[in-house]
Design a protein around this motif. Structure first.
Motif, short mmCIF file in Angstrom:
data_model
loop_
_atom_site.label_atom_id
_atom_site.label_comp_id
_atom_site.label_asym_id
_atom_site.label_seq_id
_atom_site.Cartn_x
_atom_site.Cartn_y
_atom_site.Cartn_z
N ASN A 70 160.65 50.16 66.99
CA ASN A 70 159.64 51.12 66.55
C ASN A 70 158.46 51.03 67.52
OD1 ASN A 70 157.04 51.75 65.10
ND2 ASN A 70 158.52 52.48 63.59
N LYS A 91 151.28 59.99 66.66
CA LYS A 91 152.15 61.14 66.40
C LYS A 91 153.45 60.99 67.19
CE LYS A 91 152.59 66.08 66.22
NZ LYS A 91 152.01 67.40 66.36
N GLY A 94 155.70 58.62 65.53
CA GLY A 94 156.32 59.20 64.35
C GLY A 94 157.66 59.87 64.64
#
Length: 97
Positions: A70, A91, A94
């Motif tokens: 991640n 963002k 994400g």
């Protein structure tokens, strides 16, 4: 090898960017390889400046693109660095979970 990785990364990002639209630009700076710039819903191999730069080595970006790492956790553990607009970097993160 480096151009190959940039092309592979560009294709992987193109899939993830479908239906997305970045109002600001993001530069992925892959150490000793090259740069990808995300603008709107496209990723291009480019050295253009961006609102946000995400900097890491090739193995780190490979893990992120494969979904094995991640990007937010990678930043927390110092595997990648963020310069510029942190909201834009979040963002981008994400897109990967």
């Amino acid at each position: 090898m480096t151009t190959d990785f940039l092309s592979i990364a560009q294709a992987a990002l193109a899939d993830r960017l479908k239906g997305e639209h970045f109002e600001k630009s993001v530069s992925l700076r892959i150490k000793e390889v090259g740069n990808l710039v995300i603008k709107g819903d496209t990723a291009e191999i480019s050295d253009d400046r961006a609102d946000c730069a995400i900097i890491a080595d090739q193995p780190t970006f490979e893990k992120i693109l494969k979904g094995e790492l991640n990007p937010i956790k990678a930043a927390m553990f110092g595997k990648l660095k963020i310069a510029g607009d942190a909201k834009t970097a979040m963002k981008f993160g994400g897109l990967f979970g």
